[in-house]
Design a protein around this motif. Structure first.
Motif, short mmCIF file in Angstrom:
data_model
loop_
_atom_site.label_atom_id
_atom_site.label_comp_id
_atom_site.label_asym_id
_atom_site.label_seq_id
_atom_site.Cartn_x
_atom_site.Cartn_y
_atom_site.Cartn_z
N TYR A 131 0.78 -1.41 0.32
CA TYR A 131 -0.07 -0.20 0.60
C TYR A 131 0.87 0.99 -0.14
O TYR A 131 1.82 1.23 0.43
CB TYR A 131 -1.05 0.03 1.26
N GLN A 132 0.47 2.34 -0.82
CA GLN A 132 0.92 3.44 -1.21
C GLN A 132 0.66 4.96 -0.25
O GLN A 132 -0.78 4.27 -0.70
CB GLN A 132 1.57 3.79 -2.37
N ALA A 133 0.53 5.65 -0.41
CA ALA A 133 -0.06 6.94 0.04
C ALA A 133 -0.28 7.43 -1.43
O ALA A 133 0.30 7.59 -2.46
CB ALA A 133 1.07 7.73 0.97
N ALA A 134 -1.47 7.73 -1.10
CA ALA A 134 -2.46 8.63 -2.36
C ALA A 134 -1.19 9.30 -3.28
O ALA A 134 -1.29 9.38 -4.96
CB ALA A 134 -3.40 9.13 -2.16
N GLY A 135 -1.01 10.11 -2.55
CA GLY A 135 -0.04 11.28 -3.20
C GLY A 135 1.73 10.83 -4.07
O GLY A 135 2.03 11.83 -4.02
N ALA A 136 1.36 9.48 -3.00
CA ALA A 136 3.07 9.27 -3.64
C ALA A 136 2.93 7.29 -4.06
O ALA A 136 3.79 7.04 -3.97
CB ALA A 136 3.90 9.43 -2.31
N ALA A 137 2.56 7.95 -5.38
CA ALA A 137 2.41 5.91 -5.57
C ALA A 137 2.19 5.43 -6.79
O ALA A 137 1.08 5.43 -7.82
CB ALA A 137 0.61 5.59 -5.43
N PRO A 138 3.90 5.32 -7.43
CA PRO A 138 4.08 5.53 -8.50
C PRO A 138 3.62 3.95 -8.91
O PRO A 138 3.22 3.42 -10.45
CB PRO A 138 5.37 4.94 -8.30
N ASP A 177 -2.18 -0.85 -4.41
CA ASP A 177 -3.56 -0.06 -3.99
C ASP A 177 -2.98 1.61 -3.24
O ASP A 177 -1.27 1.34 -2.73
CB ASP A 177 -4.38 -0.42 -3.66
N ALA A 178 -3.57 1.66 -3.07
CA ALA A 178 -3.18 4.02 -2.69
C ALA A 178 -4.14 4.00 -1.13
O ALA A 178 -5.76 3.44 -1.33
CB ALA A 178 -3.05 4.75 -3.71
N ILE A 179 -3.66 4.43 -0.21
CA ILE A 179 -4.63 5.36 0.56
C ILE A 179 -4.35 6.14 0.70
O ILE A 179 -2.85 6.91 0.84
CB ILE A 179 -4.04 4.32 1.84
N SER A 180 -5.54 6.96 0.88
CA SER A 180 -5.50 8.76 1.15
C SER A 180 -4.80 9.19 2.33
O SER A 180 -5.34 8.01 2.96
CB SER A 180 -6.17 8.65 1.53
N ASP A 181 -4.12 10.32 2.59
CA ASP A 181 -4.24 10.58 4.17
C ASP A 181 -4.62 10.59 4.90
O ASP A 181 -4.15 10.65 5.95
CB ASP A 181 -3.26 12.50 3.44
N PRO A 217 2.79 7.47 11.17
CA PRO A 217 1.46 6.97 9.86
C PRO A 217 2.01 6.10 8.57
O PRO A 217 0.96 5.63 8.54
CB PRO A 217 1.62 8.79 9.07
N ALA A 218 3.02 6.62 8.04
CA ALA A 218 3.82 5.35 7.09
C ALA A 218 3.24 3.87 7.21
O ALA A 218 2.62 3.57 6.43
CB ALA A 218 5.41 5.53 6.56
N SER A 219 3.23 3.27 8.29
CA SER A 219 3.08 2.07 9.16
C SER A 219 1.72 1.80 8.87
O SER A 219 1.12 0.49 8.71
CB SER A 219 3.27 2.34 10.15
N ALA A 220 0.73 2.86 9.40
CA ALA A 220 -0.62 2.46 9.69
C ALA A 220 -1.12 2.10 7.79
O ALA A 220 -2.29 2.06 7.54
CB ALA A 220 -1.10 4.12 9.90
N THR A 221 -0.50 2.38 7.17
CA THR A 221 -1.21 2.47 5.82
C THR A 221 -1.13 1.35 5.79
O THR A 221 -2.09 0.59 4.94
CB THR A 221 0.20 2.86 4.56
N SER A 222 -0.70 0.30 6.26
CA SER A 222 -0.70 -1.21 5.61
C SER A 222 -2.15 -1.88 6.33
O SER A 222 -2.25 -2.46 5.87
CB SER A 222 0.24 -2.22 6.31
N VAL A 223 -1.84 -1.15 7.66
CA VAL A 223 -3.23 -1.41 8.00
C VAL A 223 -4.59 -1.21 7.52
O VAL A 223 -5.48 -1.31 7.54
CB VAL A 223 -3.41 -1.16 10.16
N ALA A 224 -4.41 0.46 7.18
CA ALA A 224 -5.53 1.30 6.55
C ALA A 224 -5.95 -0.12 5.21
O ALA A 224 -7.17 -0.42 4.91
CB ALA A 224 -5.21 2.40 6.29
N GLY A 225 -5.09 -0.22 4.50
CA GLY A 225 -4.94 -1.41 3.30
C GLY A 225 -5.29 -2.26 3.71
O GLY A 225 -7.10 -2.77 2.88
N ALA A 226 -5.54 -3.31 4.56
CA ALA A 226 -5.67 -4.19 4.85
C ALA A 226 -7.30 -4.53 5.92
O ALA A 226 -7.93 -5.25 4.69
CB ALA A 226 -5.01 -5.46 5.95
N ILE A 227 -7.77 -2.91 6.42
CA ILE A 227 -8.97 -3.05 7.15
C ILE A 227 -9.70 -3.03 5.21
O ILE A 227 -11.21 -3.87 5.39
CB ILE A 227 -8.81 -2.19 7.65
N ARG A 228 -9.00 -2.22 4.90
CA ARG A 228 -9.93 -1.78 3.31
C ARG A 228 -10.72 -3.55 2.93
O ARG A 228 -11.67 -3.54 1.56
CB ARG A 228 -9.53 -0.25 2.56
N ASP A 229 -9.04 -3.84 2.08
CA ASP A 229 -9.79 -5.02 1.74
C ASP A 229 -10.75 -5.93 1.92
O ASP A 229 -10.94 -7.04 1.14
CB ASP A 229 -7.91 -5.60 1.66
#
Ligand code: AN7
Length: 357
Positions: free
Chosen positions: A222-229, A269-273, A293-305
């Motif tokens: 999971y990448q941050a939406a503003g930094a999602a190459p 996938d991308a996660i918003s700030d 914050p960067a770490s929380a991206t993994s859990v945010a993505g998991a919960i969404r999926d």
């Protein structure tokens, strides 16, 4: 008599699986062996029927997973006779490079993007005696400069393009399999430079190849939406996100990470700030786990999926929490506000407590 069971770090623990020469001096701060914590309240409060764990790598000696790679990279650098290491960094690599260089008694040079690294990380790099250069540019600019400098000067690059870094970081996958008795079904990670997802895939694959694990997990990055190459499908020029650790537009381990995605049947996938910060608060407030914050991206993505069914009910999932929440006090206070001030009287304290219920 008690026996001496002192943990001596991941090279000592996994030496037979790591490229470490016999008799060389190990540069270690007893990194690794981090907790794998099962989340209870987050899935229960949302009715999610999954077994979900966080690998809290923010509890490494300098507060991030980078220590796993740095013990290997600096051990090798010292063994090769190197007197100095250099890296570009969004913060955590600089802290780890500085610490392991100090431990080894060699110099560390770190290039960081001016004004865009969390305060705790800057404090670490300075205190740990690195030569810190704030560049008027971003991480990707710093990475290009580091490669140029190292081609002309006798310094060892300790970014994750140094293959020893990924060797060290793969041990996190070993620890997870050793703890659970097998690989999880899914592994979710934040992705910046894409070294860590590549390292986990290598670790899981090595355990699978010698039948220590019965299967390999599906890898979700999971990448941050503003930094999602990886979502754009190409490097991007001006990455931006509140999660400064992963403010990276040109991931150096692009091909390795894409291979992990393909071979595991995974996805990026991308996660918003907003989602990143809400998940950081959720982990802290509902589970007592303070990650950056960067770490929380993994859990945010998991919960969404999990909610969407992409990760099915009944799955066993591990999310890596790559860094400690204490690294970035500014973003924490910004979200929560300053604490209220009350008179130093029993009445004032009691009424403040009563109004909190
Ligand atoms: C907390 O410190 O790149 O995908 O220069 O600090 O392996 O790059 C940090 C990366 C995730 C992304 N979480 O890992 C650096 C740097 C945290 C991080 C990542 C980073 P990679």
């Amino acid at each position: 008599m008690a026996t001496n069971t002192r943990y001596l770090g991941l090279i000592d623990r996994y030496r037979s699986r790591l490229p470490v020469k016999d008799g060389c001096r190990i540069i270690s701060l007893c990194e690794g062996d981090t907790p794998l914590i099962q989340l209870h309240n987050i899935p229960r409060n949302r009715g999610l029927d999954v077994e979900i764990y966080v690998k809290f790598d923010g509890l490494n000696p300098t507060g991030s997973f980078k220590d796993r790679g740095m013990t290997m990279a600096v051990t090798q650098a010292v063994s090769d006779g190197s007197q100095a290491v250099i890296c570009a960094s969004t913060g955590n690599t600089s802290a780890a490079a500085a610490a392991y260089a100090a431990r080894a008694g060699i110099r560390a040079f770190v290039l960081i993007p001016e004004g865009k690294i969390a305060y705790g990380k800057l404090a670490q790099a300075m205190m740990l005696n690195a030569t810190v250069l704030q560049i008027r540019g971003n991480f990707d600019d710093g990475m290009s400069l580091v490669k140029e400098v190292a081609s002309e000067t006798p310094v060892t690059i300790v970014n994750s393009i140094n293959p020893y870094r990924l060797q060290g970081q793969k041990t996190a996958a070993f620890e997870i399999v050793d703890a659970l008795g097998d690989a999880p079904d899914y592994h979710c990670l934040p992705v910046g430079n894409a070294g860590n997802i590549s390292a986990y895939w290598m670790g899981y694959s090595e355990y699978f190849d010698d039948s220590t694990a019965s299967h390999r997990p599906v890898m979700a990055g999971y990448q941050a939406a503003g930094a999602a190459p990886f979502i754009a499908g190409h490097p991007i020029d001006n990455p931006d996100t509140v999660a400064t650790a992963i403010r990276i537009g040109n991931p150096q381990s692009w091909d390795k990470a894409k291979a992990a995605e393909k071979e595991s049947g995974g996805w990026f996938d991308a996660i918003s700030d907003e989602e990143i910060l809400a998940t950081q608060r959720m982990l802290a407030g509902e589970e007592g786990i303070f990650a950056e914050p960067a770490s929380a991206t993994s859990v945010a993505g998991a919960i969404r999926d999990i909610k969407s069914g992409r990760i099915p009910s009944g799955s066993r999932i591990v999310c890596t929490l790559t860094g400690n929440g204490l690294k970035d006090p500014d973003i924490a206070i910004e979200q929560c506000g300053k604490p209220q001030i009350v008179d130093a009287t029993l009445g004032a304290v009691e009424s403040a407590i009563a109004s909190a219920f």
